[in-house]
Design a protein around this motif. Structure first.
Motif, PDB file in Angstrom:
ATOM      1  N   HIS A 127      -9.025  -8.718  -3.336  1.00 47.33           N
ATOM      2  CA  HIS A 127      -8.890  -7.564  -4.214  1.00 47.33           C
ATOM      3  C   HIS A 127     -10.180  -7.464  -5.024  1.00 47.33           C
ATOM      4  N   CYS A 186      -8.148  -1.467  -8.370  1.00 53.08           N
ATOM      5  CA  CYS A 186      -8.486  -2.417  -7.317  1.00 53.08           C
ATOM      6  C   CYS A 186      -9.561  -1.755  -6.466  1.00 53.08           C
ATOM      7  N   GLN A 208     -11.138  -2.936  -3.769  1.00 50.12           N
ATOM      8  CA  GLN A 208     -11.258  -3.333  -2.361  1.00 50.12           C
ATOM      9  C   GLN A 208      -9.992  -2.840  -1.666  1.00 50.12           C
ATOM     10  N   CYS A 241      -7.047  -3.117   0.026  1.00 52.16           N
ATOM     11  CA  CYS A 241      -6.372  -4.400   0.202  1.00 52.16           C
ATOM     12  C   CYS A 241      -5.048  -4.263   0.946  1.00 52.16           C
ATOM     13  N   HIS A 278      -2.658  -0.202  -1.662  1.00 54.93           N
ATOM     14  CA  HIS A 278      -3.897  -0.322  -2.451  1.00 54.93           C
ATOM     15  C   HIS A 278      -4.005   0.722  -3.553  1.00 54.93           C
ATOM     16  N   MET A 312      -2.293   0.022  -6.760  1.00 53.74           N
ATOM     17  CA  MET A 312      -2.621  -1.237  -7.432  1.00 53.74           C
ATOM     18  C   MET A 312      -3.454  -0.929  -8.675  1.00 53.74           C
TER      19      MET A 312
HETATM   20 CU   LIG Z   1      -5.951  -4.815  -4.272  1.00 62.73          CU
END
Ligand SMILES: [Cu+2]
Length: 265
Positions: free
Chosen positions: A177, A224, A226, A228, A232, A235
């Motif tokens: 992350h 976040c 990245q 993920c 995502h 997040m």
């Molecule tokens: Cu993430």
């Protein structure tokens, strides 16, 4: 000075240095872009087919393009050695002293940010993977450990005192992350198996920022950064920056609330 970059509002003490670095990088890249663009246009005209119907195997004999490339190299070395490396040393490498800073552990998981404060004793309670429960104990904190009694955990809510160095120890439970808060000019990957410290000094409270942006709903957001997994996009964590007193009240109330919930106490 760097308003023309259209960056998010700045709310961390050292963010100005990052912005100036971004500004200089853009200026140099603009010069390079114009230079290379001009050179490209010149070549299109100078070596047009009507003037050079047959390829010349010897090619250009002048050294101008080599000099230009050396100039580009020099500019890039200046960016690296005069700006980036000193900034890295000052902003990233040198951590504030632990007794002056607030240490918080932030653990990424699909798809949430788990926040863990050591509480007044300054010691993080023991965690055990066997105690891990996604609903009730996402960090696997062992509440029977005396050091864990005053620990505070939250999901997606990071409360911070203003004007105090914050060290965030980043971890991940599953995949990579990335903890990014644009206003603090921090972004760091959270990598499973590693504990990565980052630090910053938030210097604008959420309330001040709401007044400044005239947006009563303004919130600092941990995005976040990245990709993920499927969740995502949801997040998102929220950072609330408060005065030292407000922060203390919040954490005291939290400790109280958790001890009431805790069946072992
Ligand atoms: Cu993430």
């Amino acid at each position: 000075m760097t308003e023309w970059l259209g960056l998010p509002a700045l709310a961390a003490a050292h963010g100005g240095q990052i912005d100036s670095m971004l500004g200089w990088t853009h200026v140099y890249m603009l010069i390079l872009f114009v230079g290379w663009g001009g050179f490209f246009a010149y070549c299109l005209v100078r070596f047009r087919r009507s003037r050079q119907p047959v390829a010349n195997y010897a090619g250009v004999k002048s050294h101008t393009s080599s000099y230009l490339e050396v100039a580009v190299l020099v500019v890039e070395m200046v960016l690296l050695f005069a700006f980036s490396i000193p900034l890295w040393a000052a902003r990233v490498d040198r951590m504030p002293a632990a007794n002056e800073a607030l240490l918080v552990e932030v653990t990424g998981e699909q798809f949430a940010w788990n926040v863990h404060y050591a509480g007044p004793d300054g010691v993080f309670g023991r965690t055990d993977i066997k105690l891990l429960d996604l609903q009730s104990n996402p960090l696997g904190l062992d509440r029977s450990d005396p050091a864990a009694k005053d620990d505070v955990t939250t999901v997606n809510q990071l409360y911070l005192p203003v004007n105090k160095p914050i060290i965030v120890r980043l971890r991940s439970k599953d995949v990579i992350h990335s903890f990014g808060v644009p206003e603090f000019r921090v972004k760091q990957d959270a990598i499973p198996g590693l504990t990565i410290p980052i630090w910053f000094v938030p210097n604008v409270t959420t309330a001040e920022m709401r007044a400044r942006t005239k947006n009563p709903e303004f919130q600092y957001e941990i995005a976040c950064a990245q990709l993920c997994g499927l969740g995502h996009a949801r997040m998102r964590g929220f950072v609330t920056v408060e005065t030292a007193d407000e922060f203390q009240k919040w954490i005291d109330a939290k400790i109280q609330e958790q001890s009431e919930e805790d069946p072992f106490k």
